[in-house]
Design an enzyme around this catalytic site. Structure first.
Site, PDB file in Angstrom:
ATOM      1  N   HIS A 190       0.827  -1.217   0.000  1.00 50.10           N
ATOM      2  CA  HIS A 190       0.000   0.000   0.000  1.00 50.10           C
ATOM      3  C   HIS A 190       0.858   1.263   0.000  1.00 50.10           C
ATOM      4  O   HIS A 190       0.374   2.321   0.355  1.00 50.10           O
ATOM      5  CB  HIS A 190      -0.919  -0.013   1.229  1.00 50.10           C
ATOM      6  CG  HIS A 190      -1.942  -1.101   1.184  1.00 50.10           C
ATOM      7  ND1 HIS A 190      -2.411  -1.751   2.297  1.00 50.10           N
ATOM      8  CD2 HIS A 190      -2.578  -1.687   0.129  1.00 50.10           C
ATOM      9  CE1 HIS A 190      -3.307  -2.672   1.946  1.00 50.10           C
ATOM     10  NE2 HIS A 190      -3.418  -2.652   0.631  1.00 50.10           N
ATOM     11  N   HIS A 191       2.122   1.134  -0.384  1.00 47.45           N
ATOM     12  CA  HIS A 191       2.955   2.337  -0.340  1.00 47.45           C
ATOM     13  C   HIS A 191       2.481   3.361  -1.359  1.00 47.45           C
ATOM     14  O   HIS A 191       2.759   4.542  -1.237  1.00 47.45           O
ATOM     15  CB  HIS A 191       4.438   1.998  -0.568  1.00 47.45           C
ATOM     16  CG  HIS A 191       4.798   1.709  -1.990  1.00 47.45           C
ATOM     17  ND1 HIS A 191       4.439   0.529  -2.609  1.00 47.45           N
ATOM     18  CD2 HIS A 191       5.442   2.438  -2.921  1.00 47.45           C
ATOM     19  CE1 HIS A 191       4.857   0.570  -3.863  1.00 47.45           C
ATOM     20  NE2 HIS A 191       5.478   1.703  -4.077  1.00 47.45           N
TER      21      HIS A 191
ATOM     22  N   LYS B 131      -2.584  -2.610  -7.888  1.00 43.69           N
ATOM     23  CA  LYS B 131      -2.873  -2.969  -9.284  1.00 43.69           C
ATOM     24  C   LYS B 131      -2.371  -4.357  -9.599  1.00 43.69           C
ATOM     25  O   LYS B 131      -1.261  -4.732  -9.199  1.00 43.69           O
ATOM     26  CB  LYS B 131      -2.140  -1.945 -10.173  1.00 43.69           C
ATOM     27  CG  LYS B 131      -2.467  -2.038 -11.622  1.00 43.69           C
ATOM     28  CD  LYS B 131      -3.717  -1.255 -11.985  1.00 43.69           C
ATOM     29  CE  LYS B 131      -4.208  -1.557 -13.380  1.00 43.69           C
ATOM     30  NZ  LYS B 131      -4.924  -2.824 -13.479  1.00 43.69           N
TER      31      LYS B 131
ATOM     32  N   LYS C 231       7.272  -4.636 -10.179  1.00 44.05           N
ATOM     33  CA  LYS C 231       7.081  -4.344 -11.600  1.00 44.05           C
ATOM     34  C   LYS C 231       6.677  -2.880 -11.771  1.00 44.05           C
ATOM     35  O   LYS C 231       7.247  -2.156 -12.584  1.00 44.05           O
ATOM     36  CB  LYS C 231       5.948  -5.252 -12.093  1.00 44.05           C
ATOM     37  CG  LYS C 231       5.948  -5.549 -13.543  1.00 44.05           C
ATOM     38  CD  LYS C 231       4.714  -6.370 -13.906  1.00 44.05           C
ATOM     39  CE  LYS C 231       4.826  -7.833 -13.567  1.00 44.05           C
ATOM     40  NZ  LYS C 231       3.745  -8.626 -14.184  1.00 44.05           N
TER      41      LYS C 231
ATOM     42  N   LYS D 125      -2.847  -8.865  -6.797  1.00 45.08           N
ATOM     43  CA  LYS D 125      -3.179  -9.927  -7.766  1.00 45.08           C
ATOM     44  C   LYS D 125      -4.386 -10.682  -7.247  1.00 45.08           C
ATOM     45  O   LYS D 125      -4.603 -10.750  -6.033  1.00 45.08           O
ATOM     46  CB  LYS D 125      -2.004 -10.897  -7.922  1.00 45.08           C
ATOM     47  CG  LYS D 125      -2.038 -11.677  -9.204  1.00 45.08           C
ATOM     48  CD  LYS D 125      -1.584 -10.797 -10.330  1.00 45.08           C
ATOM     49  CE  LYS D 125      -1.275 -11.537 -11.596  1.00 45.08           C
ATOM     50  NZ  LYS D 125      -0.378 -10.747 -12.433  1.00 45.08           N
TER      51      LYS D 125
ATOM     52  N   SER E 219      -2.036  -0.327 -18.707  1.00 45.83           N
ATOM     53  CA  SER E 219      -3.177  -0.279 -17.778  1.00 45.83           C
ATOM     54  C   SER E 219      -3.199   1.052 -17.046  1.00 45.83           C
ATOM     55  O   SER E 219      -4.263   1.632 -16.814  1.00 45.83           O
ATOM     56  CB  SER E 219      -3.063  -1.391 -16.738  1.00 45.83           C
ATOM     57  OG  SER E 219      -3.582  -2.591 -17.241  1.00 45.83           O
TER      58      SER E 219
HETATM   59  N1  GLU Z   1      -1.733  -9.320 -15.365  1.00 49.80           N
HETATM   60  C1  GLU Z   1      -0.766  -8.443 -15.941  1.00 49.80           C
HETATM   61  C2  GLU Z   1       0.572  -8.571 -15.242  1.00 49.80           C
HETATM   62  O1  GLU Z   1       0.892  -9.597 -14.698  1.00 49.80           O
HETATM   63  C3  GLU Z   1      -1.276  -7.007 -16.025  1.00 49.80           C
HETATM   64  C4  GLU Z   1      -1.580  -6.330 -14.750  1.00 49.80           C
HETATM   65  C5  GLU Z   1      -2.290  -5.004 -14.914  1.00 49.80           C
HETATM   66  O2  GLU Z   1      -2.421  -4.530 -16.022  1.00 49.80           O
HETATM   67  O3  GLU Z   1      -2.697  -4.464 -13.887  1.00 49.80           O
HETATM   68  O4  GLU Z   1       1.396  -7.693 -15.278  1.00 49.80           O
END
Ligand code: GLU
Length: 474
Positions: free
Chosen positions: A67-68, A73, A97, A109, A365
């Site tokens: 939550h930083h 996402k 990422k 996730k 995204s």
């Molecule tokens: N599921 C993709 C990933 O592993 C996209 C995640 C996204 O767009 O939020 O990076």
């Protein structure tokens, strides 16, 4: 522990190992490093769904790793291999990422334990809407909270169901479409999202191959032209990676899918293979290619670049020693286990890591989310103004040179950027900048000798900086 749980645990162990390896190069306080490492929240839910006249209990998980920065996402995957540890590992990767490509989100996730191939569209819709409702009830989804996206086994169709469910609950909220990304264009999606991960893989590889000093170390020339490529997975990511690499002049010699693989030393025609699969429901028996019955064998065949673009734990202690590629490009999340990595690095194989290489998806995204918050298509306000100003320049050039520019040339020279151009440009810039940051970290910190450790290292430092700015540590 069943097999899926074991695989999930192995994956999480691998991610934690990679994190610890990079964290050791920082001098951050232990408590901060622990906070950055841990999953902040895990939500597990069982919900009933009527499937073919029977009530079945379906398990859903959503993990918010960090939550930083908010929102968090990350995609939602539909697969029977979903386990808590697998989703935790994937959520953890999302945090790093996003940090690597400077996307201002925390990682998350989700997973639903269901095999989408075994169910009707109606059932999948019911499951998706119900899982979305479970997340809405707990405030675990929303444009400012947590924003899901497609992942393995899901796509724009599922994202549309989630968006529609959310908007039904949050009627009147102007930013509601930003509750999920990867949506169809007609529902607030963005042009360029579908191919984003594959295009990002291509940009990442092109960057690596642009440094001759680096390619020479593994006995390869610079540039992608003529490089031989084998790809595991011909889904969205595998297909687009193959397509863009081929357009650049690389030879995609092998593709592996779960039904088997195809190999052609002269290079497979990717568009034709795509059509062949659409028609025959299998990549096998394609044109002049040889069938490889055991698709795992393709991973071990000679090539310059091996791209695992399917699932985690594909290159492990059992096959790592047999890998002949010079570069492993991780289009999938977590395709190389920790034990395999030790073997591969010892062999001098370069691994371009998932947390950098497949970050194109989440980058676009982010652009989609921005579009939804502002409720306007990129390019809409400026395109015509740009075109007018380019036309004035072309007119001035014509006047100054006395030379008439043809209609075709004028059209090419004066075209303003539309949404797809802007998205691709933003993605290209994000991938190039991130690669340079990773490479620079290796130059500045000589004890770091591989790209994964360098990528984790810069991500950890960026996240630590956020905590520092919040006053969590001096
Ligand atoms: N599921 C993709 C990933 O592993 C996209 C995640 C996204 O767009 O939020 O990076």
């Amino acid at each position: 522990m069943d097999n899926h749980e074991e695989e999930g645990k192995k994956f999480l162990d691998t991610v934690m190992y990679y994190y610890d390896k990079a964290a050791a190069h920082t001098n951050l306080p232990a408590g901060v490093l622990e906070q950055i490492r841990l999953c902040n929240s895990v939500y597990k839910v069982q919900f009933p769904v009527e499937i073919d006249g029977e009530i079945k209990n379906v398990e859903g998980i959503r993990v918010q790793h960090s939550h930083h920065k908010l929102p968090t996402k990350g995609g939602i995957r539909y697969s029977m291999s979903v386990s808590e540890d697998e989703v935790k590992a994937l959520a953890t990767l999302m945090t790093f990422k996003c940090a690597v490509v400077n996307v201002p989100f925390g990682g998350a996730k989700g997973g639903v334990k269901i095999n989408p191939r075994e169910h009707t569209e109606k059932t999948l819709e019911k499951v998706t809407r119900r899982f979305a409702s479970e997340l809405i009830k707990k405030n675990l989804i929303g444009p400012a909270m947590d924003v899901p996206a497609p992942d393995y086994g899901t796509g724009s169709r599922e994202m549309a169901w989630i968006a529609d469910t959310y908007m039904t609950f949050k009627h009147g909220d102007t930013g509601a479409q930003g509750c999920v990304t990867g949506k169809p264009i007609g529902l607030g999606g963005i042009r360029g999202r579908t191919e984003a991960t594959g295009l990002g893989v291509f940009f990442g590889l092109r960057e690596f191959f642009s440094f001759e000093d680096d390619t020479k170390k593994i006995g390869l020339s610079a540039g992608l032209k003529g490089k031989t490529v084998i790809i595991q997975g011909f889904g969205n990511v595998g297909y687009y990676s193959a397509k863009f690499l081929q357009e650049e002049g690389a030879l995609v010699v092998g593709i592996a899918e779960f039904e088997g693989g195809v190999y052609d030393g002269n290079g497979l025609d990717i568009e034709e293979l795509f059509k062949h699969r659409q028609h025959n429901k299998s990549i096998l028996n394609f044109a002049n290619a040889t069938n490889i019955p055991n698709s795992g064998d393709l991973l071990e065949m000679t090539c310059d670049i091996l791209i695992p673009a399917a699932l985690e734990n594909q290159i492990h202690e059992g096959n790592a020693d047999k890998i002949k590629a010079k570069v492993i490009a991780e289009a999938a999340n977590g395709p190389v286990t920790r034990d395999a990595e030790i073997i591969l690095l010892k062999k001098g194989i370069v691994i371009i890591p998932d947390l950098y290489l497949n970050a194109g998806g989440v980058t676009v995204s982010y652009f989609e989310w921005l579009k939804n918050l502002s409720n306007v298509r990129f390019g809409r306000m400026g395109k015509r103004a740009e075109e007018k100003s380019y036309n004035r320049i072309v007119n001035a050039l014509e006047d100054a040179t006395g030379k008439k520019i043809s209609i075709e040339e004028r059209m090419e020279l004066t075209q303003g950027a539309d949404e797809e151009d802007i998205v691709r440009s933003g993605l290209e810039d994000s991938m190039i900048t991130a690669y340079h940051e990773i490479r620079e970290a290796m130059i500045q910190t000589p004890s770091i000798t591989d790209l994964r450790t360098a990528a984790f290292y810069i991500a950890i430092r960026k996240i630590a900086l956020s905590y520092q700015m919040m006053g969590i540590f001096p």
